[in-house]
Enzyme design. Structure first.
Site, PDB file in Angstrom:
ATOM      1  N   ASP A 164      40.491 -21.658 -26.383  1.00 35.89           N
ATOM      2  CA  ASP A 164      40.883 -20.287 -26.688  1.00 35.89           C
ATOM      3  C   ASP A 164      40.678 -19.950 -28.163  1.00 35.89           C
ATOM      4  OD1 ASP A 164      41.588 -18.288 -24.984  1.00 35.89           O
ATOM      5  OD2 ASP A 164      43.474 -19.232 -24.405  1.00 35.89           O
ATOM      6  N   GLU A 182      44.371 -15.057 -23.654  1.00 37.13           N
ATOM      7  CA  GLU A 182      44.698 -14.725 -25.033  1.00 37.13           C
ATOM      8  C   GLU A 182      43.769 -13.605 -25.475  1.00 37.13           C
ATOM      9  OE1 GLU A 182      45.029 -18.213 -27.707  1.00 37.13           O
ATOM     10  OE2 GLU A 182      43.983 -16.920 -29.109  1.00 37.13           O
ATOM     11  N   HIS A 186      29.989   1.521 -21.427  1.00 43.29           N
ATOM     12  CA  HIS A 186      29.039   2.569 -21.092  1.00 43.29           C
ATOM     13  C   HIS A 186      28.109   2.754 -22.268  1.00 43.29           C
ATOM     14  CE1 HIS A 186      30.959   3.813 -17.400  1.00 43.29           C
ATOM     15  NE2 HIS A 186      32.118   3.666 -17.994  1.00 43.29           N
ATOM     16  N   ASP A 215      42.486 -11.146 -28.157  1.00 43.89           N
ATOM     17  CA  ASP A 215      42.549 -11.142 -29.614  1.00 43.89           C
ATOM     18  C   ASP A 215      42.525  -9.731 -30.194  1.00 43.89           C
ATOM     19  OD1 ASP A 215      42.489 -14.040 -30.084  1.00 43.89           O
ATOM     20  OD2 ASP A 215      40.597 -13.899 -29.036  1.00 43.89           O
ATOM     21  N   ILE A 227      37.329 -18.524 -28.630  1.00 45.26           N
ATOM     22  CA  ILE A 227      36.940 -17.352 -27.849  1.00 45.26           C
ATOM     23  C   ILE A 227      37.592 -16.130 -28.479  1.00 45.26           C
ATOM     24  CG2 ILE A 227      36.940 -16.243 -25.584  1.00 45.26           C
ATOM     25  CD1 ILE A 227      37.394 -18.989 -24.357  1.00 45.26           C
ATOM     26  N   SER A 269      27.661  -0.572 -10.412  1.00 46.45           N
ATOM     27  CA  SER A 269      28.793  -1.421 -10.061  1.00 46.45           C
ATOM     28  C   SER A 269      28.509  -2.076  -8.714  1.00 46.45           C
ATOM     29  CB  SER A 269      30.063  -0.593  -9.991  1.00 46.45           C
ATOM     30  OG  SER A 269      29.940   0.373  -8.986  1.00 46.45           O
ATOM     31  N   CYS A 271      24.292   0.480 -19.084  1.00 47.79           N
ATOM     32  CA  CYS A 271      23.073   1.216 -18.760  1.00 47.79           C
ATOM     33  C   CYS A 271      22.073   1.050 -19.906  1.00 47.79           C
ATOM     34  CB  CYS A 271      23.386   2.697 -18.585  1.00 47.79           C
ATOM     35  SG  CYS A 271      24.437   3.004 -17.175  1.00 47.79           S
ATOM     36  N   SER A 283      22.667   0.858 -14.869  1.00 51.31           N
ATOM     37  CA  SER A 283      23.222  -0.342 -14.234  1.00 51.31           C
ATOM     38  C   SER A 283      24.311   0.121 -13.284  1.00 51.31           C
ATOM     39  CB  SER A 283      23.809  -1.267 -15.284  1.00 51.31           C
ATOM     40  OG  SER A 283      22.808  -1.621 -16.201  1.00 51.31           O
TER      41      SER A 283
END
Lengths: 399, 615
Positions: free
Chosen positions: A86, A125, A171, A127, A89, A241, A213, A239
């Protein structure tokens, strides 16, 4: 003779076991990966990196963008499962859909309508959250230019031996990605930020992955070496869903991320699957857009780059063959060390720094010093006089 | 009435002129003010000086090494000291140009490279100056009756706080089969044991070995700058991968991980142990880097690996193979991250395997048990698996186990060795091919401090060069950045830091030829810190990408409607004035003039209406 025997040391050696296995056959349609299909190509490949970092960014707010948060949390789960701690990351979530009142399943985020796997779980976690997810913070994160009070968990402390995964979703349009409905980041900004990372050697290799997209336009301007980029769609394409959860009433994951996960879920730490293998699983008929891959800046052959080079953390190790001989008779035996003190010139540095250890108003508002403000600049004064005289002049005329 | 009207009209004309003039005045004064006040502040950085350091020739670092040959009187009386000194110096001078030799070839390869100066390794040289002394503190046969070890080293040390390297010439045991024995002591001492003290012999067995030692150091420093990405597993590459980047602070975390708390509850005397075993080491290095030490105990530390079981020859044990150790760290569950500071963390773990998997050993690549049961993860830390807890013990009832100071001794020795290599301390080592024929070398260690003076000096020199190069590169990157982003604010603070960094660089190069390595190192450290602070300053985030077309789009709606009527009115006014002048000079008729005035009035009202529309 006896003495010499005692002092003969053995040279230390290192073991690096990175066997690269590459898949030679090209799979046209998607099917579940099978370990047995892989062929060992006999080359030994060794990665230069010693640590892995992941920057996972969701840039969109609001309930109807549930799928973007699910995208990011799915990748988060994957990299964590594959051993990136973590502390390495950096997770940026622009909204907290788990606690949204519209969420029928409170405190959960699912990426599948079957709701088998709760991504939110009990050990995540975040951030940067909510309104902290801004273009500025993202650029600061990449370039390492933080205010001094920024905690360690919000910093990307990578070095010249770090492989960095940057995953973004939200987006976007041609050459920009929207942050939070209020601002946007352009492909030039991303490219410049990567260049500044390279300048200070803040990465060894970087994988830029973007699900939005016109995703390919976002990495079209990147020019720094050792960057591999992939995105969900070509410039000019949207793109899509993947599927809807009827009970939640929103789409729960994007297609590109979904099909990446189909492969990544079967990757383990020991797995020898390569990025080429991952890219070969991309199927336009399923993703509904053409994924873009840019590898002209990347030096290594994709057949030799393991998925775990970016999505996991596998450490190189070195066996220790001996200790360094220390002689201490008891716990109070602390040998004294003479300090030869040399005047350190740190005061000058401290003097320069004194003014900015605590972030002052200067970053947010202008501090006015009453003594100086009146005569800030002669030009300002001159302009002011001219303005006043002009106004007086005009009022005279009008009257 | 008519007269009044005329006067009024005349007055209006001049009024109109004043109005236009006033608006233009405000406009003309306003534009520079607006321009000036919306400008971003950019302190002027000393680009020229920064540029200077980009030149690879400016990065020529020449360390001067002072060598003292010390001969006991009983040998010295047979030798002409002065001629010996001259000959040795001459011998060193012949091969003095370590740096230059290598650079000729490297320059050719890197000139065509565009990725600016990263590919250039700096030029480093060593120049030796020799003096020869005699001493009557000991005889040449002092070594015959003693063990050659640390104590002997201390016995012969003349002055511990010297910056000279001492070469002692001593008598070798008659029984010894080698031509010469060398002992590299811990206090900057190089002892050579000879049977025959001829001048030729002394030179033959000292100069090549000492030169070789510095050549190794030179190639070590140079290799830390090259950036090859080929896939060879060279020794340099491994060393580079292992060694932490320089930082002025490190945080060290000692962790005791207990595999299963149901088997034992454990504790350790870690505070005492660190104070005693590591304290002197940290003290010695404290002016290079500072260390913040913390420790923790974690129970229920499960391994992500499953150990294999071996039971040949009644020796039953569990083992892990070396190739699996890369997965040893359970990063999801083991809490190793420190949220406190941003200094690079170094982890040391003592792992106690659960009772059901004891004893747990490591197999090396040949499948044999590794004696130390320890391994190192590059740029991460070190791990020791405790092998003394084994399942044959019947003391199930005894649940408590405390690692005493004595128990931790071998473990601390392993940790220290790992820490040394993580920090880039290289042991002085000769390959057999580097040595003259039939010479044996003994390497001294410092069991008190954990680092010998030779190693400390080598580390200092290496870090100095690295810091100087990194500082100048950082300044270059900064100059490039500031130059390419025109909209970025550059504060005076940044300029101060750049100036300070340049000053430190300058000072370091001035001092580098002296022997005060510590001072030079401090300059290089400050240069690096200042340049990095300037580069990573939070104010150095520029405005986002904002192309010129956008600027036009923003300002056009404001300026276009204002400027068109203003320009038109001005043009008309000039036209009229011209006309008026012409008329007043040519015509004398008053009626005509008054006619004109009426016309003028009409046009004035027109132009005024335009003006009001515009604004």
């Amino acid at each position: 003779m006896k003495l010499l025997h005692n002092y003969i040391y053995i040279f230390s050696f290192v073991i690096l076991f990175f066997i690269s296995i590459c898949r030679s056959e090209y799979s046209s349609g998607f099917h579940f990966p099978n370990e047995r299909e892989e062929i060992i190509d006999g080359f030994f490949s060794k990665s230069r990196h010693t640590n892995n970092w992941a920057v996972l960014v969701d840039t969109s707010r609001y309930w109807f963008n549930y799928r973007h948060i699910a995208n990011v949390l799915s990748i988060y789960r994957t990299v964590k499962r594959l051993g990136i701690p973590d502390s390495n990351i950096i997770l940026m979530l622009a909204d907290d859909v788990a606690c949204n009142p519209r969420n029928r399943f409170q405190a959960t985020v699912y990426n599948n309508a079957e709701r088998k796997l709760d991504l939110y779980g009990d050990n995540i976690e975040v951030d940067y959250r909510g309104y902290e997810v801004t273009v500025e913070n993202f650029i600061r994160l990449l370039t390492g230019r933080h205010l001094p009070d920024t905690p360690r968990s919000k910093r990307l402390l990578s070095d010249d031996r770090s492989n960095v995964l940057v995953y973004m979703t939200g987006h976007g349009g041609e050459e920009f990605l929207k942050f939070q409905d209020t601002e946007e980041i352009s492909s030039y900004d991303v490219a410049d930020a990567f260049e500044q990372m390279w300048e200070k050697r803040r990465y060894n290799e970087l994988l830029f992955m973007i699900d939005t997209c016109q995703a390919s336009s976002m990495f079209s301007r990147v020019y720094s070496p050792n960057i591999l980029a992939t995105g969900s769609s070509q410039t000019g394409q949207n793109s899509y869903s993947h599927h809807l959860d009827p009970e939640l009433g929103v789409a729960v994951i994007d297609r590109y991320t979904y099909y990446n996960l189909e492969t990544l879920e079967y990757v383990t730490l020991q797995s020898q699957k390569t990025l080429q293998y991952l890219f070969n699983t991309y199927d336009v008929s399923l993703i509904h857009s053409t994924p873009g891959i840019r590898h002209d800046l990347f030096e290594r052959n994709l057949n030799k780059v393991l998925i775990t080079d970016f999505f996991g953390a596998v450490y190189n190790i070195e066996l220790t063959l001996k200790g360094y001989k220390l002689s201490r008779s008891n716990e109070n035996d602390i040998p004294l060390i003479q300090h030869n003190t040399i005047d350190d010139n740190e005061e000058t540095l401290n003097r320069i720094n004194n003014n900015d250890l605590i972030p002052k108003n200067e970053y947010k508002m202008i501090k006015i010093r009453s003594k100086r403000s009146a005569k800030v600049s002669p030009i300002f004064l001159l302009g002011f006089v001219a303005l006043i005289s002009g106004v007086i002049f005009m009022s005279k005329i009008v009257n | 009435m008519r007269r009044e009207r005329e006067l009024y009209e005349k007055h209006q004309v001049s009024n109109r002129l004043h109005i236009i003039g006033a608006i233009w005045l405000v406009f003309l004064i306003g534009i520079p003010i607006w321009w000036k006040t919306t400008e971003v502040y950019r302190a002027s950085l000393p680009y020229k000086e920064v540029q200077k350091w980009q030149d690879p020739n400016s990065l020529y670092i020449n360390f001067s090494i002072q060598l003292s040959y010390i001969l006991p009187n009983d040998i010295a009386k047979d030798i002409n000291i002065n001629s010996l000194n001259e000959n040795i110096q001459e011998e060193f001078n012949k091969k003095n140009i370590i740096g230059n030799n290598n650079d000729n070839t490297q320059d050719n390869t890197s000139t065509d490279d565009d990725d600016f100066e990263y590919t250039y390794p700096p030029k480093i040289g060593f120049s030796f100056s020799v003096n020869t002394k005699t001493t009557d503190k000991w005889n040449s046969n002092i070594a015959l009756t003693r063990n050659i070890d640390e104590n002997f080293d201390d016995l012969l040390t003349l002055d511990t706080d010297t910056d000279e390297y001492n070469v002692y010439i001593l008598k070798q045991k008659e029984t010894s089969k080698s031509f010469a024995d060398v002992y590299i002591g811990k206090n900057k001492q190089f002892m050579i044991f000879l049977k025959d003290f001829s001048e030729e012999n002394i030179i033959k067995y000292t100069v090549p070995i000492i030169l070789n030692m510095f050549e190794n150091e030179h190639s070590d420093i140079i290799s830390s700058f090259t950036e090859e990405r080929d896939e060879n597993e060279s020794k340099e590459e491994i060393r580079k991968m292992r060694t932490f980047k320089y930082a002025s602070n490190y945080q060290i975390l000692y962790s005791l991980f207990n595999g299963n708390v149901n088997d034992y509850t454990v504790n350790w005397e870690i505070e005492k142990s660190i104070k005693s075993y590591f304290g002197p080491f940290f003290d010695t290095l404290s002016f290079i880097s500072k260390f913040d030490v913390t420790s923790q105990i974690q129970n229920f530390a499960t391994l992500p690996l499953t150990a294999k079981y071996s039971n040949d020859n009644d020796n039953k044990y569990y083992y892990l193979e070396a190739k699996d150790l890369g997965h040893f760290i359970n990063s999801a569950e083991w809490n190793l991250a420190s949220p406190v500071s941003t200094a690079p963390p170094i982890n040391f773990i003592l792992y106690i395997p659960p009772y059901s998997q004891s004893p747990l050993y490591i197999h090396d690549s040949k499948g044999e048990i590794l004696e130390t049961n320890a391994f190192l993860i590059p740029r991460w830390g070190g791990i020791v698996i405790d092998k003394n807890r084994n399942n044959t013990m019947d003391n199930i009832g005894e649940h408590q186990y405390i690692y005493s100071f004595k128990d931790l001794h071998p473990i601390m020795e392993l940790f220290l060795d790992q820490l040394r290599s993580l920090l880039g301390i290289n042991e002085i080592k000769f390959l057999p091919t580097d040595l003259p024929r039939n010479v044996r070398v003994l390497y001294g260690t410092d069991s008190k401090r954990g680092i010998t003076a030779w190693e400390l000096d080598q580390l200092l020199r290496k870090r100095t060069v690295q810091n100087l190069v990194n500082a100048s590169r950082t300044l270059n990157s900064l100059a490039k950045l500031v130059g390419s982003l025109r909209n970025m604010v550059v504060k005076d603070k940044i300029k101060d830091k750049v100036d300070f960094a340049l000053e430190c660089l300058e000072n370091a190069y001035k001092e580098v030829n002296g022997r005060n390595y510590k001072q030079v190192f401090l300059y290089s450290k400050n240069a690096l810190i200042a340049s990095e602070e300037a580069f990573f300053d939070p104010t150095m985030v520029s405005m986002l990408y904002f192309p010129d077309e956008h600027k036009y789009a923003v300002y056009m709606p404001l300026f276009l409607p204002i400027s068109v009527p203003l320009a038109l009115v001005l043009k008309e006014e000039f036209k009229k004035r011209k006309k008026n002048k012409k008329q007043s000079s040519t015509s004398s008729s008053k009626s005509e003039e008054s006619n004109k005035n009426v016309n003028e009035k009409e046009s004035t009202s027109e132009s005024q209406s335009i003006e009001t529309n515009g604004s």
